[in-house]
Write an enzyme that holds these catalytic residues in place. Structure first.
Site, mmCIF file in Angstrom:
data_model
loop_
_atom_site.group_PDB
_atom_site.id
_atom_site.type_symbol
_atom_site.label_atom_id
_atom_site.label_comp_id
_atom_site.label_asym_id
_atom_site.label_seq_id
_atom_site.Cartn_x
_atom_site.Cartn_y
_atom_site.Cartn_z
ATOM 1 N N LYS A 216 0.817 -1.215 0.000
ATOM 2 C CA LYS A 216 0.000 0.000 0.000
ATOM 3 C C LYS A 216 0.848 1.262 0.000
ATOM 4 O O LYS A 216 0.423 2.293 -0.498
ATOM 5 C CB LYS A 216 -0.965 -0.005 1.190
ATOM 6 C CG LYS A 216 -2.115 -0.990 1.018
ATOM 7 C CD LYS A 216 -3.264 -0.693 1.967
ATOM 8 C CE LYS A 216 -4.404 -1.689 1.740
ATOM 9 N NZ LYS A 216 -5.466 -1.532 2.745
ATOM 10 N N LYS B 138 -11.496 -5.418 -5.568
ATOM 11 C CA LYS B 138 -12.374 -4.264 -5.804
ATOM 12 C C LYS B 138 -11.628 -3.102 -6.435
ATOM 13 O O LYS B 138 -12.231 -2.223 -7.013
ATOM 14 C CB LYS B 138 -13.093 -3.850 -4.524
ATOM 15 C CG LYS B 138 -12.207 -3.502 -3.351
ATOM 16 C CD LYS B 138 -13.037 -2.879 -2.226
ATOM 17 C CE LYS B 138 -13.372 -3.862 -1.109
ATOM 18 N NZ LYS B 138 -14.199 -3.289 -0.059
ATOM 19 N N LYS C 9 -6.258 -12.571 -7.679
ATOM 20 C CA LYS C 9 -7.510 -12.530 -6.918
ATOM 21 C C LYS C 9 -8.459 -11.455 -7.442
ATOM 22 O O LYS C 9 -8.009 -10.403 -7.916
ATOM 23 C CB LYS C 9 -7.097 -12.298 -5.456
ATOM 24 C CG LYS C 9 -8.143 -11.758 -4.565
ATOM 25 C CD LYS C 9 -7.621 -11.525 -3.154
ATOM 26 C CE LYS C 9 -8.486 -10.440 -2.564
ATOM 27 N NZ LYS C 9 -8.156 -9.918 -1.300
#
Ligand code: TRP
Length: 331
Positions: A113, A198, A195
């Site tokens: 992140k 979103k 994966k």
């Protein structure tokens, strides 16, 4: 009785992966009489990435309605917003003093992140796992259902709990993480090696659990498969087909083996249509319930208040146990 705790962030969309892999499993756990289930919207975690206030507020309402629409029951379980229970922030501060900077620096999600949000590497982003530890430890949690990407956070939660217990005696229950079997790996429809996320920039890669039936069908029809023609479950060599088979198995509520058997002889195009239709049917009652609930603000508030009260009643006891052990004067 086992205490089960999990949470989801009210950010972006709730994907089909979140639905199948997380919240729908939570509903199944709630159905077991031996479980005391606590589920939260992790809205304090969400602001580690900058949010636009209006959109964030709308998302919080929407995600709370989604949890209820799935069938989480505010009477039987505890379903609340993290920001309503100030004990989370307070315990996170205390736990910060028992957590090393080096440990946080090594967390893979923090490193990822930090690269992704290089202009906003704030202290909260680094402290994220400690707040998550506070979430879990406040409720004497036994089991934490999570996805693979969160297992490292469960490990650090256990380390922190053990560290505190070593100093002060039995303060925290040491929780265990586990990956629910059903739907653990719902992959991107466009890149079935990674994966379903979103934050994927390609909208065709991700199904939102609120997508219209026509949109769901369109996305499945475009799903990436392979150049073979056989229908077999082989995640290594046939990642796309295997992903579709896993989704179909959940949507039709049967094993992957049985699903493979049932689909023999289908062409890939037909399989995609079948999966799309099954997903539309699986989501229909949930979407209808969501549409009914999302504008019932008074009802949602009533549920959130009940959730807050139930959560806080437990959290304040555990927090006090720890503060007393540290030596704080209690009034
Ligand atoms: N970090 C989790 C996620 O993004 C959400 C979360 C916050 C959580 N607190 C938690 C999950 C406590 C389990 C337990 O998926």
């Amino acid at each position: 009785m086992k205490t089960i705790y999990s949470a989801i962030q009210p950010s972006g969309i709730m994907t089909l992966g979140n639905y199948i892999g997380a919240v729908n499993n939570w509903r199944a756990m709630q159905a077991d009489k031996n479980n005391d289930c606590i589920f939260a919207l992790a809205d304090l975690h969400t602001i580690t990435v900058r949010q636009q206030p209006q959109a964030f507020n709308t998302n919080c309402w929407s995600f709370y309605a989604l949890l209820l629409a799935v069938g989480l029951d505010v009477e039987r379980s505890t379903v609340y917003l993290q920001s309503h229970v100030h004990e989370h922030s307070e315990l996170a501060w205390l736990l910060n003093c028992y957590t090393y900077v080096g440990e946080m620096n090594r967390m893979t999600q923090f490193k990822d992140k930090s690269l992704k949000h290089a202009d906003n590497v704030n202290m909260g982003l680094m402290d994220y796992p400690v707040l998550m530890a506070a979430d879990i430890l406040l409720y004497d949690t036994d089991l934490v259902p999570v996805g693979y990407d969160q297992l490292q956070h469960i490990e650090i939660t256990r380390d922190i709990a053990l560290r505190v217990n070593n100093i002060y005696g039995d303060i925290f229950k040491v929780p265990e993480g586990f990956i629910p079997k059903v739907g653990a790996k719902i992959m991107s429809l466009q890149d079935p090696e990674s994966k379903m996320s979103k934050s994927d920039p390609n909208p065709n890669a991700v199904i939102s659990c609120l997508d219209d039936p026509a949109v769901i069908m369109k996305k499945f029809k475009k799903a990436v498969t392979d150049s073979d023609t056989t229908i077999a479950y082989d995640p290594e060599n046939k990642a796309g087909i295997s992903n579709l088979l896993r989704i179909l198995a959940v949507a039709e509520n049967k094993s992957v083996e049985k699903t493979v058997e049932d689909c023999q002889g289908l062409r890939y195009g037909d399989l995609k249509v079948r999966v799309g239709e099954a997903v539309v049917e699986m989501l229909r009652p949930f979407q209808d319930e969501y549409k009914r609930l999302v504008n019932e603000k008074d009802y949602l508030l009533k549920c959130a208040k009940l959730g807050k009260e139930k959560a806080q009643a437990k959290a304040e006891k555990v927090l006090k146990r720890f503060k007393d052990a540290i030596g704080y004067i209690s009034l």
